[in-house]
Design an enzyme around this catalytic site. Sequence first.
Site, short mmCIF file in Angstrom:
data_model
loop_
_atom_site.label_atom_id
_atom_site.label_comp_id
_atom_site.label_asym_id
_atom_site.label_seq_id
_atom_site.Cartn_x
_atom_site.Cartn_y
_atom_site.Cartn_z
N ASP A 1 -6.77 9.38 15.18
CA ASP A 1 -6.37 10.69 14.66
C ASP A 1 -5.51 11.43 15.68
O ASP A 1 -4.51 12.07 15.33
CB ASP A 1 -7.61 11.56 14.36
CG ASP A 1 -8.46 10.98 13.24
OD1 ASP A 1 -7.90 10.28 12.38
OD2 ASP A 1 -9.68 11.22 13.25
N GLY B 1 -15.51 15.66 11.21
CA GLY B 1 -14.09 16.02 11.23
C GLY B 1 -13.45 16.04 12.60
O GLY B 1 -12.30 16.43 12.73
N SER C 1 -17.99 14.26 16.51
CA SER C 1 -18.32 13.23 15.53
C SER C 1 -17.26 13.16 14.45
O SER C 1 -16.79 14.18 13.95
CB SER C 1 -19.71 13.50 14.95
OG SER C 1 -19.63 13.95 13.62
N LYS C 2 -16.89 11.94 14.17
CA LYS C 2 -15.85 11.69 13.17
C LYS C 2 -16.33 12.24 11.82
O LYS C 2 -15.55 12.81 11.06
CB LYS C 2 -15.62 10.18 13.11
CG LYS C 2 -14.74 9.74 11.98
CD LYS C 2 -13.35 9.39 12.46
CE LYS C 2 -12.51 8.91 11.32
NZ LYS C 2 -11.15 9.38 11.36
N ARG C 3 -17.62 12.07 11.57
CA ARG C 3 -18.16 12.52 10.29
C ARG C 3 -18.00 14.03 10.10
O ARG C 3 -17.89 14.53 9.01
CB ARG C 3 -19.64 12.13 10.17
CG ARG C 3 -19.94 11.51 8.84
CD ARG C 3 -21.38 11.04 8.74
NE ARG C 3 -21.90 10.52 9.99
CZ ARG C 3 -23.13 10.78 10.43
NH1 ARG C 3 -23.94 11.54 9.75
NH2 ARG C 3 -23.54 10.26 11.57
#
Length: 493
Positions: free
Chosen positions: A273, A267, A263-265
């Site tokens: 990225d 990290g 999950s991007k949230r």
Amino acid sequence: MSLDIKYFEEMEAKIPRGKVRTRFAPSPTGYMHVGNLRTALYTWLIARNAGGTFILRIEDTDQGRLVEGATDVIYKTLAECHLDHDEGPDVGGPVAPYIQSQRRDTYGKYARLLVEKGHAYYCFCEKAESGEDSGDFDRADDPCRALSLAEAQARVDAGEPYVIRQRIPKEGTTTFHDAIFGDITVENKTLDDQVLIKRDGMPTYNFANVIDDHLMGITHVVRGSEYLSSAPKYNLLYEGFGWDIPTYVHCSPVMRDAQNKMSKRHGDPSYEDLKDQGFLTGAILNYVALLGWSPRGDIAEQEVFSLDELARAFDLAGMSKSPAIFDIEKLTHFNALYLRAMSPEAFARAAEPYIRQAVKDLSVEEIAALLQARCEKLTDIPEKVAFFQALPEYGVDLFTNKKSKTNPEVSRAMLEAAIPMLEGLSGWTQEAIHDGLTALAEKLEVKNATLMWPVRIAAAGQAVTPGGAVEICRILGRDETLRRLRLGLEKLA
Ligand code: GLU
């Protein structure tokens, strides 16, 4: 209000048939997470493998979550990855528009059709305020479910706010089939009368995707397995309309570790990225393809696949039910393979911005040639080549190397002999420097390494370098090489 049957007939008539049609249906969040990229890839592969059509549909019905510029990220990523779409908002197609917010009227019409058919109902309850179901909605308590259509219509006509809910049968079970997960059966009483049309007239995702998948003639619905639990409700919608149910292909999640989804949230890197971290698009796609799909038969051992090879080899039977763990080391391994497989020119072009971060004037091509076999990621480059720009501080201990039989005294003698020889070389080519140094080693009756080691250390100022003494001297140029060698000699004096 009577239904416009002709409208529905015309919509049916527009549906393309006879070919495989898949769609990638991202919500514009502003980034492409790895699981989403993999879904896009698999969706594209299924279409290409079957000679079918790949469609891009933007699912922006959740207006509260819209992010500026987010659709651009989707177009850019698909283009960079060469996942070309045959139909979509930017290229058009027979079942346009391909952006859900532009299809709003369609959903309303189909919701009313479903109300007529008895599989949906107007709901005026206060608890419908939030639009979305909370999941603890007990349909037995909902007075609206029992309203006659005439009563409900009168309240709608009087301007009372409402949502439209799906009428799930109270009894029985619903079974659906997924190409990866097989048959799944649920008790209808565990399904909620989900909202189909919200108070603002917008459809929910759960309704819009069924309408669009049908009207766009989608044959294979490929999406993340988080939608598996909603699939019975989708089936009931298809059945309510009397439509064919598409093939469902739910993809198991991409995990950070055994417990957590990426999950991007939290990290975990998105596609963007990973690019920023120096990974190549081809390597990312290749790695991601194998996260959840395995080649079989005589290609079972193959690791590197071009997009075309994947399109030929891809099959649903090779897809896995189990979650896949994203392993950055494995991706790094693929990236190194891809870097090495590039043509020297292509590698130099890719490496150039990274070389230029550290080195201002020297030849990009020559430095790139040293790096190609020696870097795993493009972002490793600046640190590896910074010594070309500025000689690092280093200690005389670097001149000692057992294998090369060097120590400070030997190194001093070597540099004392190398400097005049290099000054006198008639040309500054790879060959001239190489031949000059090896002839000198022979004359001094030492191993080549005994001479090369101190020359390389003095030229580079660090123990580990991409390339050997000859290449480094060549790239630095004669003046800079001699300046550095003299500085080395001073250290050893
Ligand atoms: N808009 C949904 C998402 O981004 C797509 C799900 C689907 O493909 O049906 O998760």
